[in-house]
Design a protein around this motif. Structure first.
Motif, PDB file in Angstrom:
ATOM      1  N   ALA A   1       0.855  -1.179   0.000  1.00 52.05           N
ATOM      2  CA  ALA A   1       0.000   0.000   0.000  1.00 52.05           C
ATOM      3  C   ALA A   1       0.895   1.234   0.000  1.00 52.05           C
ATOM      4  CB  ALA A   1      -0.909   0.009   1.221  1.00 52.05           C
ATOM      5  N   ALA A   2       0.513   2.228  -0.799  1.00 55.73           N
ATOM      6  CA  ALA A   2       1.305   3.447  -0.876  1.00 55.73           C
ATOM      7  C   ALA A   2       0.410   4.644  -1.109  1.00 55.73           C
ATOM      8  CB  ALA A   2       2.325   3.353  -2.005  1.00 55.73           C
ATOM      9  N   GLU A   3       0.840   5.775  -0.587  1.00 56.85           N
ATOM     10  CA  GLU A   3       0.200   7.053  -0.884  1.00 56.85           C
ATOM     11  C   GLU A   3       1.324   8.049  -1.101  1.00 56.85           C
ATOM     12  OE1 GLU A   3      -3.503   8.513   1.003  1.00 56.85           O
ATOM     13  OE2 GLU A   3      -2.238  10.188   1.671  1.00 56.85           O
ATOM     14  N   PHE A   4       1.274   8.756  -2.224  1.00 59.77           N
ATOM     15  CA  PHE A   4       2.326   9.712  -2.549  1.00 59.77           C
ATOM     16  C   PHE A   4       1.728  10.840  -3.387  1.00 59.77           C
ATOM     17  CE2 PHE A   4       2.263   6.357  -5.690  1.00 59.77           C
ATOM     18  CZ  PHE A   4       2.334   7.014  -6.906  1.00 59.77           C
ATOM     19  N   THR A   5       2.487  11.912  -3.540  1.00 58.41           N
ATOM     20  CA  THR A   5       2.006  13.054  -4.315  1.00 58.41           C
ATOM     21  C   THR A   5       2.809  13.211  -5.596  1.00 58.41           C
ATOM     22  OG1 THR A   5       3.427  14.577  -3.097  1.00 58.41           O
ATOM     23  CG2 THR A   5       1.160  14.303  -2.293  1.00 58.41           C
ATOM     24  N   VAL A   6       2.152  13.835  -6.576  1.00 59.85           N
ATOM     25  CA  VAL A   6       2.762  14.095  -7.875  1.00 59.85           C
ATOM     26  C   VAL A   6       2.420  15.539  -8.258  1.00 59.85           C
ATOM     27  CG1 VAL A   6       2.756  13.467 -10.323  1.00 59.85           C
ATOM     28  CG2 VAL A   6       2.533  11.686  -8.582  1.00 59.85           C
ATOM     29  N   ASP A   7       3.415  16.250  -8.763  1.00 59.99           N
ATOM     30  CA  ASP A   7       3.192  17.594  -9.289  1.00 59.99           C
ATOM     31  C   ASP A   7       2.796  17.437 -10.754  1.00 59.99           C
ATOM     32  OD1 ASP A   7       3.262  20.161 -10.315  1.00 59.99           O
ATOM     33  OD2 ASP A   7       5.178  20.675  -9.370  1.00 59.99           O
ATOM     34  N   ARG A   8       1.528  17.619 -11.052  1.00 56.02           N
ATOM     35  CA  ARG A   8       1.021  17.364 -12.398  1.00 56.02           C
ATOM     36  C   ARG A   8       1.679  18.247 -13.448  1.00 56.02           C
ATOM     37  NH1 ARG A   8      -3.146  20.550 -14.151  1.00 56.02           N
ATOM     38  NH2 ARG A   8      -3.613  22.301 -12.790  1.00 56.02           N
ATOM     39  N   GLU A   9       2.123  19.449 -13.068  1.00 56.91           N
ATOM     40  CA  GLU A   9       2.755  20.355 -14.034  1.00 56.91           C
ATOM     41  C   GLU A   9       4.078  19.808 -14.557  1.00 56.91           C
ATOM     42  OE1 GLU A   9       2.821  24.438 -12.818  1.00 56.91           O
ATOM     43  OE2 GLU A   9       0.713  24.389 -12.213  1.00 56.91           O
ATOM     44  N   GLU A  10       4.752  18.940 -13.774  1.00 55.51           N
ATOM     45  CA  GLU A  10       6.000  18.326 -14.238  1.00 55.51           C
ATOM     46  C   GLU A  10       5.770  17.385 -15.413  1.00 55.51           C
ATOM     47  OE1 GLU A  10       7.973  16.288 -11.078  1.00 55.51           O
ATOM     48  OE2 GLU A  10       8.529  18.147 -10.052  1.00 55.51           O
ATOM     49  N   PHE A  11       4.522  17.008 -15.637  1.00 51.51           N
ATOM     50  CA  PHE A  11       4.191  16.053 -16.690  1.00 51.51           C
ATOM     51  C   PHE A  11       3.318  16.690 -17.784  1.00 51.51           C
ATOM     52  CE2 PHE A  11       5.202  13.641 -12.930  1.00 51.51           C
ATOM     53  CZ  PHE A  11       6.113  12.722 -13.431  1.00 51.51           C
ATOM     54  N   GLY A  12       3.356  17.991 -17.887  1.00 53.69           N
ATOM     55  CA  GLY A  12       2.615  18.678 -18.934  1.00 53.69           C
ATOM     56  C   GLY A  12       1.122  18.778 -18.701  1.00 53.69           C
ATOM     57  N   LEU A  13       0.692  18.574 -17.448  1.00 53.15           N
ATOM     58  CA  LEU A  13      -0.731  18.680 -17.110  1.00 53.15           C
ATOM     59  C   LEU A  13      -0.982  20.055 -16.483  1.00 53.15           C
ATOM     60  CD1 LEU A  13      -1.052  15.142 -15.526  1.00 53.15           C
ATOM     61  CD2 LEU A  13      -1.905  15.830 -17.747  1.00 53.15           C
ATOM     62  N   GLY A  14      -0.668  21.091 -17.243  1.00 53.93           N
ATOM     63  CA  GLY A  14      -0.703  22.445 -16.702  1.00 53.93           C
ATOM     64  C   GLY A  14      -2.022  23.182 -16.860  1.00 53.93           C
ATOM     65  N   TRP A  15      -3.018  22.574 -17.514  1.00 57.84           N
ATOM     66  CA  TRP A  15      -4.289  23.263 -17.706  1.00 57.84           C
ATOM     67  C   TRP A  15      -4.826  23.675 -16.342  1.00 57.84           C
ATOM     68  CZ3 TRP A  15      -9.359  23.014 -16.224  1.00 57.84           C
ATOM     69  CH2 TRP A  15     -10.272  23.740 -16.982  1.00 57.84           C
ATOM     70  N   ASN A  16      -5.181  24.968 -16.230  1.00 58.66           N
ATOM     71  CA  ASN A  16      -5.610  25.489 -14.937  1.00 58.66           C
ATOM     72  C   ASN A  16      -6.447  26.747 -15.161  1.00 58.66           C
ATOM     73  OD1 ASN A  16      -5.922  25.984 -12.240  1.00 58.66           O
ATOM     74  ND2 ASN A  16      -3.786  26.448 -11.842  1.00 58.66           N
ATOM     75  N   GLN A  17      -7.655  26.559 -15.644  1.00 59.93           N
ATOM     76  CA  GLN A  17      -8.527  27.676 -15.957  1.00 59.93           C
ATOM     77  C   GLN A  17      -8.805  28.519 -14.720  1.00 59.93           C
ATOM     78  OE1 GLN A  17     -12.441  26.657 -17.429  1.00 59.93           O
ATOM     79  NE2 GLN A  17     -12.411  28.419 -18.778  1.00 59.93           N
ATOM     80  N   MET A  18      -8.530  29.798 -14.812  1.00 60.74           N
ATOM     81  CA  MET A  18      -8.773  30.779 -13.744  1.00 60.74           C
ATOM     82  C   MET A  18      -8.123  30.379 -12.418  1.00 60.74           C
ATOM     83  SD  MET A  18     -12.683  31.983 -14.538  1.00 60.74           S
ATOM     84  CE  MET A  18     -13.399  30.451 -13.993  1.00 60.74           C
ATOM     85  N   GLY A  19      -7.023  29.620 -12.470  1.00 57.88           N
ATOM     86  CA  GLY A  19      -6.307  29.255 -11.258  1.00 57.88           C
ATOM     87  C   GLY A  19      -7.070  28.325 -10.329  1.00 57.88           C
ATOM     88  N   MET A  20      -8.030  27.563 -10.874  1.00 59.22           N
ATOM     89  CA  MET A  20      -8.875  26.698 -10.041  1.00 59.22           C
ATOM     90  C   MET A  20      -8.123  25.536  -9.411  1.00 59.22           C
ATOM     91  SD  MET A  20     -12.539  26.417 -12.016  1.00 59.22           S
ATOM     92  CE  MET A  20     -11.933  25.175 -13.111  1.00 59.22           C
TER      93      MET A  20
END
Length: 171
Positions: free
Chosen positions: A134-153
């Protein structure tokens, strides 16, 4: 665990394994949760205790219980499933530490972008023919080109939670 128990080829038990994610959105007011219905993987542990393997998530199997949102997550704004249908974690090494803790090093590939990623997993069950991590970890989505962020939501990191059960492959 002993080396004798660990040694061999292991297949992910897809029916007993889950991978989910959660991310705060709407300026932190709402947590979006989802799970991947299609997760496959395998690994091998050598006699010297070295470990390697791969876990693949089918991007199109992500279900957040909202069809419109799921379609948007599969689009080029996010995962771009048409061009990058899988998320892959390739394990380069796994080291048992402090009893039931496993330090895992590998490469995470999302949208065709690979980055080194380490995580800590817990051995939750083990016997001669199966092991559950079992594991729980975090990922910064922007490091993988998942930068879509309409109005900073969308702010912060995405949390990934996994329960992975591997069974010994009989030769």
């Amino acid at each position: 665990m002993t080396v004798a128990v660990e040694t061999g080829t292991w297949q992910l038990d897809t029916g007993a394994s889950t991978v989910g994610l959660k991310h705060r959105t709407m300026w932190g007011l709402v947590t979006v949760k989802g799970a991947f219905a299609s997760v496959v993987g395998a690994g091998e542990v050598g006699p010297d205790g070295s470990a390697s393997g791969t876990l693949n998530l089918d991007v199109t199997s992500l279900d957040t219980k909202n069809a419109k949102r799921d379609a948007h997550l599969r689009s080029a704004d996010f995962f771009d499933a048409e061009n990058h249908p899988e998320i892959t974690y390739a394990v380069r090494a796994a080291e048992l530490r402090d009893g039931d803790t496993v330090h895992v090093s590998g490469r995470l590939t999302v949208r065709g972008i690979s980055r080194p990623h380490t995580l800590t997993a817990q051995v939750t069950q083990v016997d001669g023919d199966a092991i559950t991590l079992a594991a729980e970890f975090t990922v910064d989505r922007e490091e993988f080109g998942l930068g879509w962020n309409q109005m900073g939501m969308m702010r912060g990191l995405t949390t990934v939670t996994a329960t992975l059960r591997f069974t010994r492959t009989v030769a």
